[in-house]
Design a protein around this motif. Structure first.
Motif, PDB file in Angstrom:
ATOM      1  N   PHE A   1      35.009  41.693  46.988  1.00  0.00           N
ATOM      2  CA  PHE A   1      35.516  40.872  45.881  1.00  0.00           C
ATOM      3  C   PHE A   1      34.609  41.092  44.667  1.00  0.00           C
ATOM      4  O   PHE A   1      33.434  40.734  44.686  1.00  0.00           O
ATOM      5  CB  PHE A   1      35.506  39.400  46.329  1.00  0.00           C
ATOM      6  N   ASN A   2      35.169  41.716  43.640  1.00  0.00           N
ATOM      7  CA  ASN A   2      34.327  42.134  42.524  1.00  0.00           C
ATOM      8  C   ASN A   2      35.077  42.003  41.194  1.00  0.00           C
ATOM      9  O   ASN A   2      35.622  42.981  40.682  1.00  0.00           O
ATOM     10  CB  ASN A   2      33.892  43.596  42.765  1.00  0.00           C
ATOM     11  N   PRO A   3      35.120  40.786  40.676  1.00  0.00           N
ATOM     12  CA  PRO A   3      35.981  40.539  39.516  1.00  0.00           C
ATOM     13  C   PRO A   3      35.402  41.050  38.197  1.00  0.00           C
ATOM     14  O   PRO A   3      35.067  40.269  37.298  1.00  0.00           O
ATOM     15  CB  PRO A   3      36.130  39.015  39.514  1.00  0.00           C
ATOM     16  N   GLU A   4      35.358  42.340  38.068  1.00  0.00           N
ATOM     17  CA  GLU A   4      34.746  42.953  36.880  1.00  0.00           C
ATOM     18  C   GLU A   4      35.472  42.649  35.581  1.00  0.00           C
ATOM     19  O   GLU A   4      34.893  42.733  34.509  1.00  0.00           O
ATOM     20  CB  GLU A   4      34.722  44.471  37.061  1.00  0.00           C
ATOM     21  N   GLN A   5      36.762  42.343  35.713  1.00  0.00           N
ATOM     22  CA  GLN A   5      37.520  42.120  34.474  1.00  0.00           C
ATOM     23  C   GLN A   5      37.751  40.644  34.171  1.00  0.00           C
ATOM     24  O   GLN A   5      38.541  40.298  33.304  1.00  0.00           O
ATOM     25  CB  GLN A   5      38.850  42.860  34.558  1.00  0.00           C
ATOM     26  N   TYR A   6      37.046  39.804  34.934  1.00  0.00           N
ATOM     27  CA  TYR A   6      37.203  38.356  34.748  1.00  0.00           C
ATOM     28  C   TYR A   6      36.717  37.931  33.361  1.00  0.00           C
ATOM     29  O   TYR A   6      35.595  38.225  32.971  1.00  0.00           O
ATOM     30  CB  TYR A   6      36.387  37.645  35.830  1.00  0.00           C
ATOM     31  N   ASP A   7      37.588  37.238  32.644  1.00  0.00           N
ATOM     32  CA  ASP A   7      37.236  36.732  31.324  1.00  0.00           C
ATOM     33  C   ASP A   7      37.705  35.276  31.280  1.00  0.00           C
ATOM     34  O   ASP A   7      38.878  34.976  31.036  1.00  0.00           O
ATOM     35  CB  ASP A   7      37.955  37.587  30.263  1.00  0.00           C
TER      36      ASP A   7
ATOM     37  N   VAL B   1      48.805  30.253  39.263  1.00  0.00           N
ATOM     38  CA  VAL B   1      48.664  31.698  39.131  1.00  0.00           C
ATOM     39  C   VAL B   1      47.674  32.189  40.194  1.00  0.00           C
ATOM     40  O   VAL B   1      46.766  31.462  40.590  1.00  0.00           O
ATOM     41  CB  VAL B   1      48.151  32.138  37.730  1.00  0.00           C
ATOM     42  N   GLY B   2      47.878  33.408  40.643  1.00  0.00           N
ATOM     43  CA  GLY B   2      46.969  34.014  41.618  1.00  0.00           C
ATOM     44  C   GLY B   2      46.376  35.274  41.006  1.00  0.00           C
ATOM     45  O   GLY B   2      46.994  36.339  41.048  1.00  0.00           O
ATOM     46  N   PRO B   3      45.189  35.170  40.402  1.00  0.00           N
ATOM     47  CA  PRO B   3      44.587  36.355  39.770  1.00  0.00           C
ATOM     48  C   PRO B   3      44.220  37.427  40.787  1.00  0.00           C
ATOM     49  O   PRO B   3      44.010  37.149  41.972  1.00  0.00           O
ATOM     50  CB  PRO B   3      43.324  35.797  39.098  1.00  0.00           C
ATOM     51  N   THR B   4      44.121  38.665  40.308  1.00  0.00           N
ATOM     52  CA  THR B   4      43.745  39.790  41.153  1.00  0.00           C
ATOM     53  C   THR B   4      42.249  39.718  41.479  1.00  0.00           C
ATOM     54  O   THR B   4      41.497  38.967  40.862  1.00  0.00           O
ATOM     55  CB  THR B   4      43.993  41.132  40.422  1.00  0.00           C
ATOM     56  N   ALA B   5      41.823  40.554  42.424  1.00  0.00           N
ATOM     57  CA  ALA B   5      40.405  40.595  42.792  1.00  0.00           C
ATOM     58  C   ALA B   5      39.555  41.082  41.628  1.00  0.00           C
ATOM     59  O   ALA B   5      38.360  40.810  41.548  1.00  0.00           O
ATOM     60  CB  ALA B   5      40.214  41.488  44.007  1.00  0.00           C
ATOM     61  N   GLU B   6      40.166  41.815  40.698  1.00  0.00           N
ATOM     62  CA  GLU B   6      39.419  42.283  39.512  1.00  0.00           C
ATOM     63  C   GLU B   6      39.278  41.161  38.491  1.00  0.00           C
ATOM     64  O   GLU B   6      38.503  41.278  37.539  1.00  0.00           O
ATOM     65  CB  GLU B   6      40.144  43.460  38.838  1.00  0.00           C
ATOM     66  N   GLY B   7      40.088  40.109  38.643  1.00  0.00           N
ATOM     67  CA  GLY B   7      39.956  38.973  37.733  1.00  0.00           C
ATOM     68  C   GLY B   7      41.036  38.875  36.681  1.00  0.00           C
ATOM     69  O   GLY B   7      40.839  38.231  35.647  1.00  0.00           O
ATOM     70  N   LEU B   8      42.182  39.501  36.947  1.00  0.00           N
ATOM     71  CA  LEU B   8      43.269  39.435  35.968  1.00  0.00           C
ATOM     72  C   LEU B   8      44.405  38.543  36.458  1.00  0.00           C
ATOM     73  O   LEU B   8      44.820  38.638  37.624  1.00  0.00           O
ATOM     74  CB  LEU B   8      43.817  40.842  35.699  1.00  0.00           C
ATOM     75  N   ILE B   9      44.912  37.718  35.580  1.00  0.00           N
ATOM     76  CA  ILE B   9      46.121  36.951  35.887  1.00  0.00           C
ATOM     77  C   ILE B   9      47.292  37.927  35.767  1.00  0.00           C
ATOM     78  O   ILE B   9      47.395  38.637  34.769  1.00  0.00           O
ATOM     79  CB  ILE B   9      46.284  35.767  34.918  1.00  0.00           C
TER      80      ILE B   9
END
Ligand code: FHN
Length: 442
Positions: free
Chosen positions: A77-83, A317-325
């Motif tokens: 689990f590595n949400p690199e794009q989480y903002d 909403v269920g965001p991706t593991a990268e952190g995107l909705i």
């Protein structure tokens, strides 16, 4: 503001006035964002090359994944794009007033750096950021309330839910000591969440396991409210919830501030506060192959239906593991925001009208809190005239369609109620929909 500590007695016998004050922002808000986010977003519905049926956040259970194997997903689990700010803006632009995020779902993984656990984003997945702190900061900045979902059931903790630990393939139970889990793990985690992030709501779930009792519920509820007197807590902290309809068993003395219908909308209004939590597709946690999206029109109709019955809408909403909705969710929320921009006065701070609409009618009503301003909301393209049977405008008052400047011609008859003439340009233009709001003073 300084909050006084309350005694157990004061919490359990809260006056109606105190309760109304505590619930005020929540009742006025009407619309919130639910976020299911955790390691289940890594497999995203597919385990060992196989599509796993059912809701995505249950993949550990549905695919009978042993703890050690599931932990691999947690490590990835590595949400690199989480903002966090982007998420908050998406919610705010949709017209939402609060966010509830899974601090810990049934899989037991914590999104924050918990002191009593290594099974969390920082220690286990080596994520350096404090995901929840970022969200809290962004929420505060944009005046959005933040609350936490917390699962009582825990498939990772050896003392919480034995059949899942450590391996599905054995029948052996590890003689779980549930009360140790509650005292030494769950409560310290809840205390951390309250002290570190000052949540507006605690949203419990997974309360149906046999180990969790009414006594646990009362104890946890009072303990939390002693820590934070204005905290709002859902009814799943106790054991009164009746299936997916989510309201408490009649006549029971349960703690919890609001009922939690799940994937359904109550048929009529209720005395007890309620919030319908619903998905946009068929899963809470992200599933890459779930494209069964509800239309923006349906979601807007749901919001109107729920508000007219005095409930709140907690849309997931269920965001991706990268952190995107997912973009499909973002698009729908943006459309809801467009509608809210014109029509939100018929939603926020409104009150339910009991027995207002008839079964099968594509009409709903809301009323401004305290004022005699009413809204008749049509859920289908209008014809030349519309009748709102329960509305009676004051003599000489203007009746308007929100988003349209000209006042409408109207008549009132004792039988059919208010009859409105719909101008051609309104009928021929779908932009006023997908829910047409008529405002009446009377
Ligand atoms: O089992 C969960 C499910 O995964 C999801 O979190 C929903 C949201 O209300 N609640 C549970 C079932 O009641």
């Amino acid at each position: 503001e300084v909050q006084q500590t309350l005694t157990e007695e004061e919490i359990l016998n809260e006056s109606e006035q105190a309760f109304n004050e505590r619930m005020e922002w929540w009742r006025e808000a009407k619309f919130g964002l639910f976020i299911h986010w955790g390691p289940y977003a890594v497999p995203a519905g597919v385990h060992d090359g196989q599509e796993i049926e059912g809701i995505g956040e249950w993949i550990m259970d549905r695919a009978e994944i042993p703890v050690s194997e599931y932990e691999e997903y947690a490590r990835q689990f590595n949400p690199e794009q989480y903002d966090a700010e982007e998420w908050v803006k998406i919610a705010k632009d949709a017209g939402m007033k609060y966010i509830i995020i899974t601090s810990k779902h049934h899989d037991g993984f914590g999104l924050w750096d918990s002191e009593v656990s290594d099974y969390d984003a920082v220690d286990f997945a080596a994520i350096e950021q404090d995901l929840l702190a970022d969200l809290k900061k962004a929420a505060d900045k944009h005046d959005i309330k933040l609350g936490f979902y917390y699962s009582i059931m825990d498939w990772h903790h050896p003392n919480a839910q034995a059949p899942h630990y450590p391996d599905y393939n054995t029948d052996e139970k590890s003689n779980p000591n549930f009360d140790q889990y509650v005292e030494n793990y769950m409560k310290p985690q809840l205390k951390e969440l309250v002290e570190k992030y000052d949540p507006a709501v605690l949203w419990f779930d997974g309360e149906w396991i046999p180990e969790w009792t009414h006594e646990h519920g009362v104890e946890t509820y009072t303990w939390l409210r002693q820590m934070k007197p204005d905290l709002i807590i859902n009814n799943r902290v106790d054991v009164g919830r009746q299936g997916m309809q989510g309201m408490n068993e009649e006549g029971g003395e349960f703690v919890g501030d609001f009922g939690t219908p799940e994937q359904e909308i109550l048929e009529s209004t209720r005395e007890f506060d309620w919030e319908a939590c619903m998905t946009m597709n068929d899963t809470w946690g992200y599933k890459k192959n779930d494209d069964n999206w509800k239309s923006a029109e349906t979601l807007i109709h749901n919001l109107v239906d729920i508000a007219s019955k005095g409930g709140n809408y907690l849309l997931n909403v269920g965001p991706t593991a990268e952190g995107l909705i997912p973009q499909a969710s973002v698009d729908r929320l943006a459309k809801m925001g467009d509608w809210m921009e014109v029509n939100s006065e018929a939603i926020y701070e409104t009150e339910r009208l009991q027995h207002s609409f008839k079964e099968g009618e594509n009409i709903r009503y809301t009323k401004q809190k305290g004022d005699s301003v009413f809204y008749g909301i049509l859920l289908e393209q209008p014809g030349e005239t519309i009748s709102f049977s329960v509305l009676r405008p004051d003599e000489g008052s203007e009746v308007k369609l929100l988003g349209y400047d000209e006042p409408l011609k109207w008549e009132f008859g004792e039988d059919e109620g208010l009859a409105l003439q719909v101008p051609d340009e309104v009928r021929e233009n779908t932009d006023f929909g997908p829910a047409w709001v008529f405002k009446v003073q009377g």
